[in-house]
Motif scaffolding. Structure first.
Motif, PDB file in Angstrom:
ATOM      1  N   ARG A 227       0.957  -0.910   0.116  1.00  0.00           N
ATOM      2  CA  ARG A 227      -0.180  -0.094  -0.341  1.00  0.00           C
ATOM      3  C   ARG A 227       0.482   1.019   0.159  1.00  0.00           C
ATOM      4  O   ARG A 227       0.584   2.803  -0.716  1.00  0.00           O
ATOM      5  N   LEU A 228       1.781   0.857   1.066  1.00  0.00           N
ATOM      6  CA  LEU A 228       2.386   2.346   0.422  1.00  0.00           C
ATOM      7  C   LEU A 228       4.165   2.867  -0.352  1.00  0.00           C
ATOM      8  O   LEU A 228       3.832   3.661  -1.126  1.00  0.00           O
ATOM      9  N   ARG A 229       3.762   1.684  -0.563  1.00  0.00           N
ATOM     10  CA  ARG A 229       4.254   1.692  -2.445  1.00  0.00           C
ATOM     11  C   ARG A 229       3.880   2.276  -3.551  1.00  0.00           C
ATOM     12  O   ARG A 229       4.435   3.374  -4.215  1.00  0.00           O
ATOM     13  N   GLY A 230       2.394   1.969  -3.144  1.00  0.00           N
ATOM     14  CA  GLY A 230       1.547   2.375  -4.520  1.00  0.00           C
ATOM     15  C   GLY A 230       1.077   4.343  -3.990  1.00  0.00           C
ATOM     16  O   GLY A 230       0.986   5.011  -4.644  1.00  0.00           O
ATOM     17  N   VAL A 231       1.059   4.255  -2.531  1.00  0.00           N
ATOM     18  CA  VAL A 231       1.178   6.281  -2.531  1.00  0.00           C
ATOM     19  C   VAL A 231       2.545   7.031  -2.757  1.00  0.00           C
ATOM     20  O   VAL A 231       2.527   7.684  -3.814  1.00  0.00           O
ATOM     21  N   LEU A 232       3.544   6.306  -1.951  1.00  0.00           N
ATOM     22  CA  LEU A 232       4.682   7.313  -2.911  1.00  0.00           C
ATOM     23  C   LEU A 232       4.957   6.572  -4.491  1.00  0.00           C
ATOM     24  O   LEU A 232       6.173   8.137  -5.118  1.00  0.00           O
ATOM     25  N   ALA A 233       4.530   6.034  -5.334  1.00  0.00           N
ATOM     26  CA  ALA A 233       4.323   5.998  -6.352  1.00  0.00           C
ATOM     27  C   ALA A 233       4.043   7.906  -6.569  1.00  0.00           C
ATOM     28  O   ALA A 233       4.113   7.679  -8.595  1.00  0.00           O
ATOM     29  N   GLU A 234       2.911   7.854  -6.214  1.00  0.00           N
ATOM     30  CA  GLU A 234       1.856   8.437  -6.534  1.00  0.00           C
ATOM     31  C   GLU A 234       2.192  10.165  -6.315  1.00  0.00           C
ATOM     32  O   GLU A 234       1.931  10.956  -6.640  1.00  0.00           O
ATOM     33  N   VAL A 235       3.373  10.544  -5.768  1.00  0.00           N
ATOM     34  CA  VAL A 235       4.281  12.109  -4.959  1.00  0.00           C
ATOM     35  C   VAL A 235       5.871  12.387  -5.919  1.00  0.00           C
ATOM     36  O   VAL A 235       5.933  11.056  -6.573  1.00  0.00           O
TER      37      VAL A 235
END
Length: 458
Positions: A445-453
């Protein structure tokens, strides 16, 4: 000279010998040391031994390699200089509570590796001991001996007169109260910025004048320390929260400046036992036992539920601390100390530390891989159980913290750890608290968040 009959590993003896030679001036900054193969032949040991010794000294900052030229001495202790920086006494309040979720914030122990059978044996052994008839203001003797023998002696603090505490923060609070009374005025204390906010809370509660101190990728920037400080609080083993390891030249300069100024250095040994590239680094107190107060805790290597920590201070300060306890009747509870001592006595502590380092190393690899897969870099991952993901702006930091929280993943922003206006932005990602399965899910889940910023500074 190597003692092959000693229990100390040969690589440790070689590193100790070279470190001592640099301390007493036989090796000076810029001197070239023999190649590992040459030194191995001269000492009659395998090259593996000398290579391990050099790796340890490189990690500590004593030695450095130049491509094609060899290995050289980088540091010999010498006084440091500095110039004043503006001070600010105000400290931001603690952040509001965060909703429940998979907690990747730093500071929690890894309970998944705790061996239940060994833990139960320690409690039973402690329960068989007769209760003390009188208060032991310095702490339970077995606990003090266990800390000195198993945790401090292997890291260079050979003559450690350990005083038990209820934890590192509790020990700091006792120390601040003592020094404030000694001075007859509020302390002028310097804290790393960003730094440990609980320490800031201790100083603020005591009415101290708090000065933010600059840090970089290697930890505290000693040459920028302002004059007039009574105390410098530092986390040299794994700077909290950025993760730098304070090089030996800065350590020596810090000790020299404290001696010259009549000031104290408080070494919070945060993550001191948790290193992945080399053996745990020597403690700062071994370099300056006359001016450094060493603080440690079992909260991260075991559990904060024990409520035990330790403090090592110069003799006069330690005596005053015990006198303060006798005058007030305060002391840490002995039960947790007895359990820790029993755990160490039957070998449980040593086995646990070995398992803990192996498990946290595996988890570290998972975290670093997830962050890099999202296109980001990491800071401070060579030790401890958290790292920093640099971000481009305060807005990006807030976005990641909020978006991760919405997906059930709790991470800390660097802004919460600054005393002054934040100079760097990013999030802290820890890997000790959850189970490995929970960690894997949270990292997806965190990987997906970081990929968006946006990607932060390199």
């Amino acid at each position: 000279m190597l003692d092959r009959s000693a229990s100390t590993p040969l690589a440790v003896q070689v590193a100790d010998g070279l470190r001592t030679a640099a301390l007493d001036g036989r090796l000076r900054t810029g001197d070239r040391v023999p190649a590992t193969r040459v030194l191995a032949r001269e000492l009659g040991v395998s090259r593996t031994v000398t290579a391990a010794a050099y790796d340890q000294l490189v990690a500590e900052g004593w030695l450095g390699a130049r491509h094609g030229s060899g290995t050289f001495v980088l540091a010999s202790p010498s006084p440091g200089g500095g110039h004043a920086t503006p001070a600010r006494a105000d400290v931001p309040p603690a952040p509001a509570p965060v909703p429940a979720g998979t907690d990747l914030r730093p500071g929690a122990p890894c309970l998944e590796v705790l061996d239940p059978a060994s833990w139960r044996r320690a409690w039973r052994r402690a329960g068989d001991l007769p209760p003390p008839g009188r208060p032991e203001y310095a702490g339970v003797p077995g606990f003090r001996a266990a800390v000195a023998e198993h945790l401090l002696r292997p890291r260079g603090l050979v003559r450690a007169d350990v005083i038990a505490t209820a934890g590192a923060t509790a020990g700091l609070a006792e120390l601040v109260a003592l020094l404030t009374r000694r001075l007859g005025r509020p302390l002028r204390a310097g804290l790393e910025d960003p730094g440990y906010r609980r320490a800031a809370g201790v100083f603020r509660a005591a009415g101290a004048e708090v000065t933010p101190l600059a840090v970089d990728a290697d930890g505290l920037v000693v040459e920028t320390l302002p004059p007039g400080l009574d105390l410098v609080y530092t986390t040299p083993a794994h700077q909290y929260p950025l993760g730098g390891r304070l090089p030996v030249a800065r350590r020596a300069a810090l000790v020299d400046r404290a001696r010259a100024a009549g000031a104290w250095v408080v070494e919070d040994d945060y993550d001191g036992e948790l290193r992945y590239d080399v053996a745990p680094l020597p403690v700062l107190a071994a370099l300056g036992p006359d001016v450094v107060v060493h603080l440690g805790t079992a909260g991260k290597i075991a559990t904060p539920g024990l409520g035990v920590g330790w403090l090592v201070a110069p003799p006069d300060l330690g005596a005053d601390l015990l006198a303060q306890r006798r005058a007030t009747g305060t002391r840490p509870a002995p039960a947790g100390q007895q359990v820790f001592a029993a755990w160490a006595h039957d070998g449980g502590l040593g086995r646990h530390l070995a398992r803990l380092r192996r498990e946290l190393a595996v988890r570290r690899t998972l975290v670093v891989g997830a962050v890099r897969a999202a296109g980001h870099t990491v800071l401070g991952d060579r030790a401890g159980a958290h790292l920093v993901v640099p971000l481009a702006s305060a807005a990006a930091e807030r976005t990641v913290v909020a978006a991760a929280g919405e997906r059930g993943v709790l991470v800390d922003g660097l802004a919460a750890h600054h005393l002054d206006a934040p100079a760097v932005h990013g999030v802290l990602v820890g890997w000790a608290a959850p189970t490995r399965a929970e960690l894997a899910t949270a990292l997806d889940r965190l990987r997906g968040v970081l990929a968006e910023v946006g990607v932060g500074p390199a």
